[in-house]
Design an enzyme around this catalytic site. Structure first.
Site, mmCIF file in Angstrom:
data_model
loop_
_atom_site.group_PDB
_atom_site.id
_atom_site.type_symbol
_atom_site.label_atom_id
_atom_site.label_comp_id
_atom_site.label_asym_id
_atom_site.label_seq_id
_atom_site.Cartn_x
_atom_site.Cartn_y
_atom_site.Cartn_z
ATOM 1 N N ASP A 9 0.875 -1.178 0.000
ATOM 2 C CA ASP A 9 0.000 0.000 0.000
ATOM 3 C C ASP A 9 0.914 1.232 0.000
ATOM 4 O O ASP A 9 2.134 1.120 -0.180
ATOM 5 C CB ASP A 9 -0.989 -0.035 1.184
ATOM 6 C CG ASP A 9 -0.336 0.252 2.534
ATOM 7 O OD1 ASP A 9 0.912 0.333 2.598
ATOM 8 O OD2 ASP A 9 -1.065 0.395 3.533
ATOM 9 N N CYS A 66 3.215 -3.061 4.027
ATOM 10 C CA CYS A 66 2.367 -1.905 4.359
ATOM 11 C C CYS A 66 3.108 -1.137 5.447
ATOM 12 O O CYS A 66 4.301 -1.362 5.645
ATOM 13 C CB CYS A 66 0.942 -2.323 4.751
ATOM 14 S SG CYS A 66 0.768 -3.270 6.268
ATOM 15 N N THR A 68 3.004 -1.176 8.801
ATOM 16 C CA THR A 68 3.529 -2.078 9.837
ATOM 17 C C THR A 68 3.797 -3.484 9.316
ATOM 18 O O THR A 68 4.456 -4.271 9.995
ATOM 19 C CB THR A 68 2.503 -2.229 10.978
ATOM 20 O OG1 THR A 68 1.277 -2.719 10.394
ATOM 21 C CG2 THR A 68 2.246 -0.906 11.676
ATOM 22 N N ILE A 70 1.408 -5.485 9.195
ATOM 23 C CA ILE A 70 0.376 -6.289 9.868
ATOM 24 C C ILE A 70 -0.865 -6.456 8.984
ATOM 25 O O ILE A 70 -1.278 -7.583 8.681
ATOM 26 C CB ILE A 70 -0.017 -5.665 11.231
ATOM 27 C CG1 ILE A 70 1.185 -5.653 12.180
ATOM 28 C CG2 ILE A 70 -1.175 -6.448 11.862
ATOM 29 C CD1 ILE A 70 0.955 -4.871 13.476
ATOM 30 N N HIS A 99 10.830 -23.811 8.913
ATOM 31 C CA HIS A 99 9.838 -24.563 9.689
ATOM 32 C C HIS A 99 8.403 -24.368 9.208
ATOM 33 O O HIS A 99 7.590 -25.265 9.353
ATOM 34 C CB HIS A 99 9.911 -24.160 11.174
ATOM 35 C CG HIS A 99 11.108 -24.735 11.878
ATOM 36 N ND1 HIS A 99 11.270 -24.685 13.248
ATOM 37 C CD2 HIS A 99 12.210 -25.361 11.398
ATOM 38 C CE1 HIS A 99 12.416 -25.269 13.578
ATOM 39 N NE2 HIS A 99 13.017 -25.678 12.469
ATOM 40 N N HIS A 134 8.008 -30.818 10.251
ATOM 41 C CA HIS A 134 7.443 -29.490 9.987
ATOM 42 C C HIS A 134 6.372 -29.568 8.905
ATOM 43 O O HIS A 134 5.423 -28.793 8.920
ATOM 44 C CB HIS A 134 8.554 -28.518 9.592
ATOM 45 C CG HIS A 134 9.611 -28.424 10.642
ATOM 46 N ND1 HIS A 134 9.350 -27.933 11.903
ATOM 47 C CD2 HIS A 134 10.917 -28.803 10.646
ATOM 48 C CE1 HIS A 134 10.446 -28.000 12.627
ATOM 49 N NE2 HIS A 134 11.418 -28.530 11.892
HETATM 50 C C1 RB5 Z 1 -1.951 2.874 6.440
HETATM 51 O O1 RB5 Z 1 -1.977 4.102 7.072
HETATM 52 C C2 RB5 Z 1 -1.587 1.777 7.445
HETATM 53 O O2 RB5 Z 1 -2.670 1.546 8.296
HETATM 54 C C3 RB5 Z 1 -1.180 0.509 6.730
HETATM 55 O O3 RB5 Z 1 -0.104 0.775 5.913
HETATM 56 C C4 RB5 Z 1 -0.762 -0.653 7.595
HETATM 57 O O4 RB5 Z 1 0.212 -0.270 8.523
HETATM 58 C C5 RB5 Z 1 -1.835 -1.462 8.177
HETATM 59 O O5 RB5 Z 1 -1.622 -2.482 8.847
#
Ligand code: RB5
Length: 143
Positions: A9, A66, A68, A70, A99, A134
């Site tokens: 993103d 992205c 983070t 996450i 693994h 594994h």
């Molecule tokens: C975008 O601002 C941010 O939320 C996205 O890049 C990401 O970190 C989401 O997990």
């Protein structure tokens, strides 16, 4: 190795561009699934694009980024057959291959420095799945 699919993103765009240059240095072919600039977009779309490409065999492995790492990893992991590992260190990156047979790597563009991210990518692309016990566990995830 077959092609690597890469996507991000806006929060991962800058790191994606650096990782693309690094893949070129390593002579590893890649397919870029976007995004193409820093305008705000929704990360699930890009996680899904790369994940679908991995599952379809268009690319062998996927790297998603992205802010983070996450959100885009959560999205990628919703696609059946995907094992996307969010890694911020080289040990986890190595073990996610050895693994967990991770077929996608997720990175945080706002978390990692570029040099560490490159090391993580290198280790992750080089490490082989160990199989054996594994494999049984990875199969259990699929089931
Ligand atoms: C975008 O601002 C941010 O939320 C996205 O890049 C990401 O970190 C989401 O997990």
């Amino acid at each position: 190795m077959k092609k690597v699919g890469i996507g991000s993103d806006h929060g991962g765009f800058e790191l994606k561009e650096s990782i693309k240059e690094y893949l070129e240095e390593l002579n590893i072919e890649y397919e870029d699934y976007g995004t193409d600039n820093e305008e705000s977009v929704d990360y699930p779309e890009y996680g899904k694009k790369v994940a679908n490409a991995v599952v379809a065999g268009e690319v062998e492995k996927g790297i998603v980024i992205c802010g983070t790492g996450i959100g885009i990893s959560l999205a990628a992991n919703k696609v059946k057959g995907i094992r996307c590992a969010l890694c911020s260190d080289t040990y986890s990156a190595r073990m996610s291959r050895a693994h967990n047979n991770a077929n996608m790597l997720s990175l945080g563009g706002r978390v990692l420095g570029v040099d560490l991210a490159k090391e993580i990518v290198k280790v992750w692309l080089e490490e082989e799945f160990q199989g054996g016990r594994h494999e049984r566990r990875v199969n259990q995830i699929e089931d």
